[in-house]
Design an enzyme around this catalytic site. Structure first.
Site, short mmCIF file in Angstrom:
data_model
loop_
_atom_site.label_atom_id
_atom_site.label_comp_id
_atom_site.label_asym_id
_atom_site.label_seq_id
_atom_site.Cartn_x
_atom_site.Cartn_y
_atom_site.Cartn_z
N VAL A 82 3.30 1.04 -7.17
CA VAL A 82 4.14 -0.16 -7.09
C VAL A 82 4.32 -0.65 -5.66
CG1 VAL A 82 5.42 0.41 -9.18
CG2 VAL A 82 6.33 1.14 -6.97
N LYS A 83 3.75 0.06 -4.67
CA LYS A 83 3.89 -0.35 -3.28
C LYS A 83 2.87 -1.44 -2.93
CE LYS A 83 7.24 2.55 -2.20
NZ LYS A 83 7.29 3.54 -3.27
N ILE A 84 2.78 -1.79 -1.65
CA ILE A 84 1.99 -2.94 -1.23
C ILE A 84 0.50 -2.72 -1.46
CG2 ILE A 84 1.61 -4.59 0.62
CD1 ILE A 84 4.55 -4.32 -0.27
#
Length: 388
Positions: free
Chosen positions: A193-195
């Site tokens: 879910v991070k960049i």
């Protein structure tokens, strides 16, 4: 049969054919675990952040742990961090046998309050109980006040680890987050879910060669093959020695290859998040919500788009309505000090009121590059219906 709208996730990875090809290339090579993709990914991270060293590991939690160890955090030491974060930001110090305390957040930026940090350091010095390390957390992707925090750290002899798990691709002034201009170590997360993602994974960035060598050793069982670090002559080319107690925190070549591919699109991912945030800002401006701020001189990676409901008593109903509409909202974060484990350590409700006040009304709206204008319209329509 009633129509069911497609699910809108609050966050998710963006995988394209180039990512698949990069992983398949490793799967069909001679390397699956520790191979050349690790070095390529570390070099790409160094180039992207203008830092000197990158040490990639199995998770950001692992990176935080070995970052504390590399700065000699241990029993009898004290580490301060933000209560508005995931538990890993504090647990890393406990893993080392140290004690943890928190500095409350600024109610606007939602990051560690510079004013409260200043007050707390002065009080701690008077008591003879300064922290060894401060871990500011770049919540939602926007940098903390790092120049000022760095100045305070130098004044009081404190080390700094930036928890930039949310902030890959962010900038602070003219420098990229991860440059370590204002810290000893910066930690990144590559969770889906991070960049950008490596499935699971993290990195510790530093400009200090001694720290970098220590981090690399700690991620691989404390083992060295460098004859210069051994305590006796090598038995031969196969020889290695364990010279410290390390961990198996290594990243695989498959993950690193995915990271290299993802990093090539980092600017594209962050630009898409800014377009989405700008649209949210415009569409939600007239609703009884506090929208996330963006400070001048900072460029957020916009990992999250957290809003605060003006009437916290309506938060649960709003959350349930969004979930019922197949919109995967979430809440970031339950303040760490309110977790049962930390209550057992002596923390109480009321200890950090700004973090608690924020949490009481917080909802994280969907934020990831694959969101469409239609998706945002759906999210806002439910918000309007419930908050009218």
């Amino acid at each position: 049969m009633s129509h069911i709208e497609p699910f809108i996730a609050y966050g998710r990875q963006h995988i394209d054919q180039s990512d698949v090809d990069a992983v398949v290339a490793v799967l069909t090579s001679d390397w699956l675990t520790q191979g050349p993709a690790i070095e390529r990914f570390e070099a790409a991270l160094v180039a992207a952040t203008e830092s000197t060293y990158a040490v990639v590991v199995s998770s950001a939690t692992a990176a935080l742990h070995i970052a504390c160890l590399a700065l000699d955090v241990g029993p009898g030491d004290l580490v301060w961090t933000s209560p508005n974060s995931f538990v890993a930001s504090a647990n890393c110090a406990l893993y080392c046998g140290a004690e943890v305390d928190f500095v409350d957040i600024d109610p606007v930026s939602l990051n560690m309050s510079l004013a409260l940090l200043t007050e707390k350091l002065a009080a701690a010095k008077a008591l003879g109980r300064l922290p060894k390390v401060v871990i500011p957390v770049h919540f939602g992707g926007e940098s903390c006040d790092m120049a000022e925090i760095s100045a305070l750290a130098r004044q009081y002899g404190v080390r700094v680890i930036e928890d930039a798990s949310h902030a890959v691709g962010a900038s602070y002034g003219a420098r990229k987050v991860g440059s370590c201009e204002f810290s000893d170590i910066t930690v990144f997360s590559f969770h889906p879910v991070k960049i950008i993602t490596t499935a699971e994974g993290g990195a510790a960035m530093t400009n200090n060669p001694v720290i970098a060598a220590r981090l690399a050793q700690l991620r691989a069982h404390g083992i060295t093959r460098d004859a210069g670090q051994m305590d006796r002559a090598s038995d031969g080319p196969w020889h290695y020695q364990q010279i410290s107690l390390g961990y198996n925190y290594r990243m695989t070549d498959m993950q690193a290859a995915l990271g290299v591919s993802q990093l090539a699109r980092l600017d594209q991912f962050v630009a898409a998040r800014h377009r989405i945030a700008d649209r949210y800002d415009a569409m939600l401006a007239d609703l009884p919500l506090t929208l996330p701020s963006r400070k001048t001189g900072r460029f957020s990676a916009l990992h999250l788009y957290p809003v605060q409901v003006h009437q916290p008593s309506k938060r649960l109903g709003l959350f349930n309505a969004l979930r019922a509409a197949n919109i995967g909202v979430n809440v970031h974060y339950i303040p760490i000090h309110l977790q049962p484990y930390y209550r057992h350590l002596g923390f109480h409700t009321g200890d950090f009121p700004a973090a608690e006040h924020y949490y009481a009304g917080a909802i994280s709206l969907p934020m990831h590059p694959q969101l469409t204008p239609k998706d945002l319209d759906r999210v806002v329509a439910v918000l309007r219906e419930e908050l009218r």
